[in-house]
Design an enzyme around this catalytic site. Structure first.
Site, mmCIF file in Angstrom:
data_model
loop_
_atom_site.group_PDB
_atom_site.id
_atom_site.type_symbol
_atom_site.label_atom_id
_atom_site.label_comp_id
_atom_site.label_asym_id
_atom_site.label_seq_id
_atom_site.Cartn_x
_atom_site.Cartn_y
_atom_site.Cartn_z
ATOM 1 N N CYS A 111 0.821 -1.204 0.000
ATOM 2 C CA CYS A 111 0.000 0.000 0.000
ATOM 3 C C CYS A 111 0.867 1.270 0.000
ATOM 4 C CB CYS A 111 -0.975 -0.041 1.168
ATOM 5 S SG CYS A 111 -2.304 1.154 1.106
ATOM 6 N N HIS A 112 0.822 2.049 1.089
ATOM 7 C CA HIS A 112 1.620 3.265 1.218
ATOM 8 C C HIS A 112 3.013 3.007 1.821
ATOM 9 C CE1 HIS A 112 -2.357 5.077 0.690
ATOM 10 N NE2 HIS A 112 -1.765 6.238 0.467
#
Length: 185
Positions: A111-112
């Site tokens: 994800c991030h």
């Protein structure tokens, strides 16, 4: 899924991690036979973020600064917006990620969390993926950013979002298993 008995994996996180991006790898890697530890900035338990609200508390096992990189077979970095943004601003966490990357053992970010890989200057020339909103960050840091379930570049394993977690976990297990097989040969 391969069996990775007698291996140790550390998950590095702080408050605001995306709930399933920590708990799913924690569960699946343990089911594959690994001992899984959660490391936090001060060794205290942390609270997740569950889509649009605060989630559950996860027990911490140790401080990030106390991670012995030689003792672990893989490091996992869960995403969410808050967690990796806070961690990448902590120079000691970024150094620990760099130290782990230098071992050539699997370093997985979802994800991030590739923000931490960017901050540690590990992405240049690598083919990686992430949540769509930070792919430009990957490109600007010199990576080839792709939109794929899992992208692997050397010891780096990346995925886009919670929908990719099965493939992400399988890639970690396969990488740990392959490293163990190479070490035994």
């Amino acid at each position: 899924m391969a069996n990775i008995d007698n291996t140790k994996i550390v998950i590095v996180a702080t408050d605001g991690f995306e709930q399933v991006e920590l708990t799913t790898p924690q569960k699946k890697l343990a089911e594959a036979g690994a001992t899984v530890h959660v490391a936090t900035p001060d060794g205290s338990d942390i609270k997740g973020w569950d889509k649009d609200h605060w989630g559950d508390v996860t027990k911490a096992d140790l401080k990030i600064e106390d991670i012995d990189v030689a003792a672990y077979d893989a490091m996992v970095l869960p995403g969410g917006q808050i967690n990796p943004d806070v961690l990448r601003a902590d120079a000691s966490v970024v150094q620990k990620v760099k130290d782990f990357a230098a071992t050539d053992k699997p370093l997985a970010a979802v994800c991030h969390a590739p923000w931490l890989l960017i901050e540690a200057d590990l992405v240049r020339g690598k083919r990686l993926t992430s949540f769509k909103s930070i792919r430009t960050d990957l490109k600007n840091a010199g990576a080839e950013a792709v939109d794929e379930e899992v992208a692997q570049a050397g010891n780096l394993i990346t995925s886009r979002n919670p929908g990719d977690l099965d493939a992400f976990c399988n890639a970690i297990v396969d990488a740990v298993s392959s490293n163990r097989d190479r070490a035994a040969a």
